[in-house]
Scaffold this active site. Structure first.
Site, PDB file in Angstrom:
ATOM      1  N   HIS A 102       0.838  -1.206   0.000  1.00 42.36           N
ATOM      2  CA  HIS A 102       0.000   0.000   0.000  1.00 42.36           C
ATOM      3  C   HIS A 102       0.866   1.247   0.000  1.00 42.36           C
ATOM      4  O   HIS A 102       2.060   1.184   0.293  1.00 42.36           O
ATOM      5  CB  HIS A 102      -0.901   0.035   1.250  1.00 42.36           C
ATOM      6  CG  HIS A 102      -0.133   0.198   2.527  1.00 42.36           C
ATOM      7  ND1 HIS A 102       0.663  -0.788   3.050  1.00 42.36           N
ATOM      8  CD2 HIS A 102      -0.018   1.259   3.374  1.00 42.36           C
ATOM      9  CE1 HIS A 102       1.224  -0.370   4.167  1.00 42.36           C
ATOM     10  NE2 HIS A 102       0.835   0.883   4.385  1.00 42.36           N
ATOM     11  N   ASP A 104       0.440   4.954   2.081  1.00 45.21           N
ATOM     12  CA  ASP A 104      -0.351   5.282   3.266  1.00 45.21           C
ATOM     13  C   ASP A 104      -1.575   6.141   2.946  1.00 45.21           C
ATOM     14  O   ASP A 104      -1.473   7.157   2.243  1.00 45.21           O
ATOM     15  CB  ASP A 104       0.533   5.992   4.301  1.00 45.21           C
ATOM     16  CG  ASP A 104       1.558   5.029   4.889  1.00 45.21           C
ATOM     17  OD1 ASP A 104       1.211   3.853   5.087  1.00 45.21           O
ATOM     18  OD2 ASP A 104       2.701   5.459   5.119  1.00 45.21           O
ATOM     19  N   HIS A 250       4.762   0.214   0.132  1.00 46.96           N
ATOM     20  CA  HIS A 250       5.516  -0.588   1.088  1.00 46.96           C
ATOM     21  C   HIS A 250       4.657  -1.720   1.638  1.00 46.96           C
ATOM     22  O   HIS A 250       3.422  -1.698   1.537  1.00 46.96           O
ATOM     23  CB  HIS A 250       6.096   0.270   2.211  1.00 46.96           C
ATOM     24  CG  HIS A 250       5.079   1.057   2.971  1.00 46.96           C
ATOM     25  ND1 HIS A 250       4.438   2.154   2.460  1.00 46.96           N
ATOM     26  CD2 HIS A 250       4.578   0.892   4.220  1.00 46.96           C
ATOM     27  CE1 HIS A 250       3.609   2.636   3.340  1.00 46.96           C
ATOM     28  NE2 HIS A 250       3.656   1.891   4.431  1.00 46.96           N
ATOM     29  N   ARG A 265       5.217   6.349  14.113  1.00 48.85           N
ATOM     30  CA  ARG A 265       5.221   6.915  12.761  1.00 48.85           C
ATOM     31  C   ARG A 265       4.689   8.336  12.770  1.00 48.85           C
ATOM     32  O   ARG A 265       3.619   8.594  13.331  1.00 48.85           O
ATOM     33  CB  ARG A 265       4.364   6.069  11.824  1.00 48.85           C
ATOM     34  CG  ARG A 265       4.615   6.391  10.363  1.00 48.85           C
ATOM     35  CD  ARG A 265       3.745   5.544   9.455  1.00 48.85           C
ATOM     36  NE  ARG A 265       2.510   6.237   9.141  1.00 48.85           N
ATOM     37  CZ  ARG A 265       1.446   5.665   8.577  1.00 48.85           C
ATOM     38  NH1 ARG A 265       1.464   4.376   8.284  1.00 48.85           N
ATOM     39  NH2 ARG A 265       0.375   6.370   8.295  1.00 48.85           N
TER      40      ARG A 265
HETATM   41  C1  SIN Z   1       3.159   1.139   7.911  1.00 50.92           C
HETATM   42  O1  SIN Z   1       2.542   0.819   6.898  1.00 50.92           O
HETATM   43  O2  SIN Z   1       3.239   2.289   8.281  1.00 50.92           O
HETATM   44  C2  SIN Z   1       3.889   0.065   8.723  1.00 50.92           C
HETATM   45  C3  SIN Z   1       5.235  -0.212   8.151  1.00 50.92           C
HETATM   46  C4  SIN Z   1       6.054  -1.124   9.028  1.00 50.92           C
HETATM   47  O3  SIN Z   1       5.632  -1.436  10.155  1.00 50.92           O
HETATM   48  O4  SIN Z   1       7.127  -1.534   8.600  1.00 50.92           O
END
Ligand code: SIN
Length: 277
Positions: A102, A104, A250, A265
């Site tokens: 995805h 974000d 990612h 985050r």
């Molecule tokens: C996310 O999508 O923000 C999580 C990424 C992660 O935990 O590596």
């Protein structure tokens, strides 16, 4: 690209670079900030190691790039830091954030420009890597007729199936974002074209019949996930990954159950995606 105040070590020729010589707990001078920004634009995701930063310093770093984003589904988790998203997994977890490929919150009308993930605790026996895939490389590798076809399309990105009931509170009556974005997005800084559909949020190509849309989206999801378009980040405690949601997707691997993985985050607001021929 040459850099004076930082060292940039590419992880692959296509995507990802480690940045050395920066302490993010200290205010960044303008040249260092500019070079970090340039390295980010050049590599789509950048990595820092051995950073000891507070929540305020984490947010300050994000604010150098833009206003911070508030997640549409998650309720504030840390007192005084409502913009910080806790990324956590342990033996009680039923799911983890970001398991599907995805970018974000692409369901937002103005999806986040970038995300800065700072992990403090890493599973003891390894695992928990994050994979990143380049939307530029994916677009560039398509045939010219397919590129032209996709450039004419838009797609719906929906938060409903992703967020409904997910965060442990009663969200009856809450509306999650749904937006229509170009399938091929022009990056507002680099001017490059990136494939901008993802398995997590994209539900339908607006101009196609459902069966056609399903087939094209499935082909594109598999295409984006081509190993040659990817890099893979192995976390250590106090590492940071800073990705550009406009041109990279990612995927967080959850191969470490029942171990703990924990961090924070900060997400930076973005603008409305557009396609420019
Ligand atoms: C996310 O999508 O923000 C999580 C990424 C992660 O935990 O590596």
């Amino acid at each position: 690209m040459t850099y004076q105040s930082i060292e940039v070590r590419k992880v692959t020729p296509v995507i990802g670079a480690e940045i050395l010589g920066v302490d993010l707990s200290k205010p960044l001078g303008n040249q260092t900030f500019q070079e970090i920004h340039d390295a980010w634009m050049e590599n789509q995701v950048i990595f820092f190691r051995d950073q000891e930063i507070t929540h305020d310093q984490h947010k300050d770093f994000g604010r150098r790039f833009g206003e911070l984003h508030w997640h549409p589904a998650v309720r504030p988790q840390i007192a005084d830091h409502p913009e910080i998203l806790v990324i956590h997994a342990d033996e009680k977890s039923k799911r983890v954030a970001g398991e599907d490929w995805h970018s974000d919150v692409s369901c937002d009308a103005e999806p986040p420009m970038g995300s800065i993930l700072y992990l403090k605790e890493i599973p003891p026996d390894g695992g928990g890597d994050t994979l990143f895939a380049s939307g530029y490389a994916a677009f560039d590798a398509l045939s010219a007729p397919m590129q032209r076809f996709l450039e004419s399309l838009t797609a719906f990105h929906d938060g409903e199936h992703v967020y409904r009931g997910r965060y442990g509170y009663d969200d009856t009556g809450k509306n999650y974002p749904r937006s229509e974005h170009p399938v091929v997005r022009t990056h507002p800084v680099t001017g490059r074209k990136a494939l901008f559909v993802n398995r997590g949020f994209t539900t339908r190509i607006a101009q196609l019949k459902k069966a056609e849309s399903d087939a094209v989206l499935d082909m594109l999801y598999r295409h984006v996930e081509t190993p040659e378009f990817q890099c893979r980040f192995k976390w250590r405690p106090n590492s940071i990954a800073f990705w550009d949601n406009r041109c990279a997707q990612h995927h967080a691997l959850w191969d470490y159950y029942p171990h703990r993985r924990h961090g924070y985050r900060v997400t930076i607001r973005g603008d409305k995606p557009y396609y420019r021929a």
